[in-house]
Design an enzyme around this catalytic site. Structure first.
Site, PDB file in Angstrom:
ATOM      1  N   LYS A  64      12.237  -1.365   4.764  1.00 46.10           N
ATOM      2  CA  LYS A  64      11.250  -0.792   5.519  1.00 46.10           C
ATOM      3  C   LYS A  64      10.840  -1.845   6.828  1.00 46.10           C
ATOM      4  O   LYS A  64      10.920  -1.116   8.162  1.00 46.10           O
ATOM      5  CB  LYS A  64      10.067  -0.427   4.856  1.00 46.10           C
ATOM      6  CG  LYS A  64      10.235   0.725   3.695  1.00 46.10           C
ATOM      7  CD  LYS A  64       9.156   0.671   2.802  1.00 46.10           C
ATOM      8  CE  LYS A  64       9.280   1.647   1.567  1.00 46.10           C
ATOM      9  NZ  LYS A  64       8.106   1.816   0.714  1.00 46.10           N
ATOM     10  N   HIS A 112       2.114  -8.410  -9.304  1.00 49.66           N
ATOM     11  CA  HIS A 112       1.906  -7.444 -10.443  1.00 49.66           C
ATOM     12  C   HIS A 112       0.759  -7.381 -11.097  1.00 49.66           C
ATOM     13  O   HIS A 112       0.088  -8.568 -11.339  1.00 49.66           O
ATOM     14  CB  HIS A 112       3.340  -7.717 -11.385  1.00 49.66           C
ATOM     15  CG  HIS A 112       3.258  -8.886 -11.625  1.00 49.66           C
ATOM     16  ND1 HIS A 112       2.781  -9.641 -12.990  1.00 49.66           N
ATOM     17  CD2 HIS A 112       3.843 -10.094 -11.191  1.00 49.66           C
ATOM     18  CE1 HIS A 112       2.995 -10.755 -13.187  1.00 49.66           C
ATOM     19  NE2 HIS A 112       3.752 -11.223 -12.162  1.00 49.66           N
TER      20      HIS A 112
END
Length: 129
Positions: A64, A112
């Site tokens: 991206k 995470h």
């Protein structure tokens, strides 16, 4: 100067399901998406799926940030261990796109928690003229 910014989030359970699949399918997924160094690093850990999910998110975030160049492969973006922090190494189409943009430095952060892994990639450099 910031030349690109990308972010991605991956559910760890999605990667767990893939890793629990038929061995041939698992091998295809891992070889298509991760380099040998990444596989060795992730497979050595108890939290294997979490490590794979974070690296997959980094690859998506990098794509991206680079503007999703045509022909980019997951293995064109490799997450390696730096001195305490992850580092992205670019190859192939990703490296070509970064050079065309004028990228001098690629910054990545992985995280995470709560069953998700996320990554943010920042491309720094001088705009190509």
């Amino acid at each position: 100067m910031i030349l690109g910014l990308g972010m991605d989030v991956v559910e760890v359970a999605r990667i767990e399901r893939i890793l629990a699949g038929p061995p041939a399918r698992v091998d295809r997924f891992l070889e298509r998406c991760f380099t040998a160094r990444e596989r060795a690093y992730c497979d050595a850990a108890r939290d294997r799926a979490t490590r794979y999910a974070a690296r997959f998110a980094a690859k998506e975030a990098a794509s991206k940030a680079l503007g999703a160049p045509a022909g980019i492969r997951f293995t064109d973006v490799e997450v390696v261990r730096g001195a305490g922090a992850p580092v992205l190494e670019l190859a192939g189409v990703a490296a070509t796109a970064a050079a065309r943009l004028g990228v001098r430095r690629v910054l990545v952060t992985l995280t995470h928690d709560g069953g998700v892994a996320a990554a943010t990639v920042v491309l720094d450099g001088e705009e190509a003229r």
